[in-house]
Motif scaffolding. Structure first.
Motif, PDB file in Angstrom:
ATOM      1  N   ASP A   1       2.463   7.906  14.340  1.00  0.00           N
ATOM      2  CA  ASP A   1       3.125   8.063  13.047  1.00  0.00           C
ATOM      3  C   ASP A   1       4.195   6.992  12.929  1.00  0.00           C
ATOM      4  O   ASP A   1       4.977   6.777  13.863  1.00  0.00           O
TER       5      ASP A   1
ATOM      6  N   GLN B   1       9.060   1.658   0.606  1.00  0.00           N
ATOM      7  CA  GLN B   1       7.651   1.413   0.324  1.00  0.00           C
ATOM      8  C   GLN B   1       7.249  -0.012   0.711  1.00  0.00           C
ATOM      9  O   GLN B   1       6.165  -0.235   1.260  1.00  0.00           O
TER      10      GLN B   1
ATOM     11  N   HIS C   1       6.847  -0.169   4.506  1.00  0.00           N
ATOM     12  CA  HIS C   1       5.557   0.413   4.898  1.00  0.00           C
ATOM     13  C   HIS C   1       4.415  -0.558   4.606  1.00  0.00           C
ATOM     14  O   HIS C   1       3.496  -0.712   5.422  1.00  0.00           O
ATOM     15  N   ARG C   2       4.454  -1.194   3.464  1.00  0.00           N
ATOM     16  CA  ARG C   2       3.404  -2.152   3.103  1.00  0.00           C
ATOM     17  C   ARG C   2       3.359  -3.316   4.085  1.00  0.00           C
ATOM     18  O   ARG C   2       2.279  -3.764   4.491  1.00  0.00           O
TER      19      ARG C   2
ATOM     20  N   ARG D   1       1.824  -1.991   7.339  1.00  0.00           N
ATOM     21  CA  ARG D   1       0.392  -1.780   7.131  1.00  0.00           C
ATOM     22  C   ARG D   1      -0.354  -3.114   7.151  1.00  0.00           C
ATOM     23  O   ARG D   1      -1.438  -3.222   7.718  1.00  0.00           O
TER      24      ARG D   1
ATOM     25  N   GLU E   1      -5.652   2.430   9.465  1.00  0.00           N
ATOM     26  CA  GLU E   1      -4.878   3.520   8.893  1.00  0.00           C
ATOM     27  C   GLU E   1      -5.618   4.832   9.142  1.00  0.00           C
ATOM     28  O   GLU E   1      -6.817   4.938   8.907  1.00  0.00           O
TER      29      GLU E   1
ATOM     30  N   GLU F   1       0.137   6.550   3.558  1.00  0.00           N
ATOM     31  CA  GLU F   1       1.571   6.757   3.358  1.00  0.00           C
ATOM     32  C   GLU F   1       1.819   7.945   2.429  1.00  0.00           C
ATOM     33  O   GLU F   1       1.172   8.097   1.402  1.00  0.00           O
ATOM     34  N   GLN F   2       2.767   8.772   2.823  1.00  0.00           N
ATOM     35  CA  GLN F   2       3.127   9.940   2.031  1.00  0.00           C
ATOM     36  C   GLN F   2       4.599  10.272   2.236  1.00  0.00           C
ATOM     37  O   GLN F   2       5.160   9.979   3.281  1.00  0.00           O
TER      38      GLN F   2
ATOM     39  N   ARG G   1       9.320   8.415   4.361  1.00  0.00           N
ATOM     40  CA  ARG G   1       7.874   8.320   4.178  1.00  0.00           C
ATOM     41  C   ARG G   1       7.217   8.130   5.539  1.00  0.00           C
ATOM     42  O   ARG G   1       7.791   7.530   6.430  1.00  0.00           O
TER      43      ARG G   1
ATOM     44  N   ALA H   1       3.336   7.201   7.523  1.00  0.00           N
ATOM     45  CA  ALA H   1       1.929   6.787   7.538  1.00  0.00           C
ATOM     46  C   ALA H   1       1.492   6.836   8.996  1.00  0.00           C
ATOM     47  O   ALA H   1       2.313   6.647   9.907  1.00  0.00           O
TER      48      ALA H   1
END
Length: 163
Positions: free
Chosen positions: A76, A88, A91-92, A95, A124, A128-129, A144, A146
């Motif tokens: 995680d 966000q 996270h991007r 990722r 993945e 993402e949440q 958040r 992911a």
């Protein structure tokens, strides 16, 4: 050679890619600190810091049978940010380092992550949440998570050379 850990190598990889910095480094407004499963939960950004990244090895078993020479790890990646768009974006960026847009399954294959060379695949696992906001603090952050799946040869994890 000592045994290697995927979560430790992921932290070192994020630091090497300038996505994060060690948790004992001076707080920075532009580079978040990276933590691995701290005992007191997901840390808040420190004074002088806008975000933190927490890596948690969930140690879940794979849903499908994998080869005996392969070990799967599910990690995680939790971002706690003072600004939702910045969280966000972080996270991007993470990722983008861990998945492939050109692979039909979204898996990044046969790549080097620090001493783990090669990582057979990463991708993945859960998108993402948002996490629910804790009610026991006065500071507002946007949290958040992911989750990513890594497949690494047991031989590589043991610190032995490839192939």
């Amino acid at each position: 050679m000592a045994d290697l850990s995927v979560v430790d190598e992921l932290r070192d990889y994020l630091i090497a890619q300038n996505i994060g910095q060690a948790q004992d480094a001076t707080p920075s407004l532009t580079v978040p600190s990276v933590w691995i499963s701290p005992l007191d939960g997901i840390p808040l950004p420190r004074t002088g810091e806008n975000q933190t990244v927490t890596l948690r090895d969930t140690r879940l078993q794979a849903a499908a049978t994998v080869e005996a020479w392969l070990e799967e790890t599910f990690i995680d990646v939790i971002v706690r940010s003072r600004s939702e768009p910045e969280g966000q974006f972080l996270h991007r960026a993470i990722r983008g380092l861990l998945i492939s847009q050109s692979d039909a399954a979204g898996m990044k294959r046969m790549w080097a992550m620090g001493a783990l060379n090669p990582v057979e695949y990463s991708g993945e696992w859960r998108g993402e949440q948002p996490l629910p906001a804790p009610t026991d603090r006065d500071v507002t952050t946007y949290d958040r998570v992911a989750s990513y799946r890594f497949g690494v040869r047991r031989k590589i994890l043991a610190g032995l050379p490839y192939p």
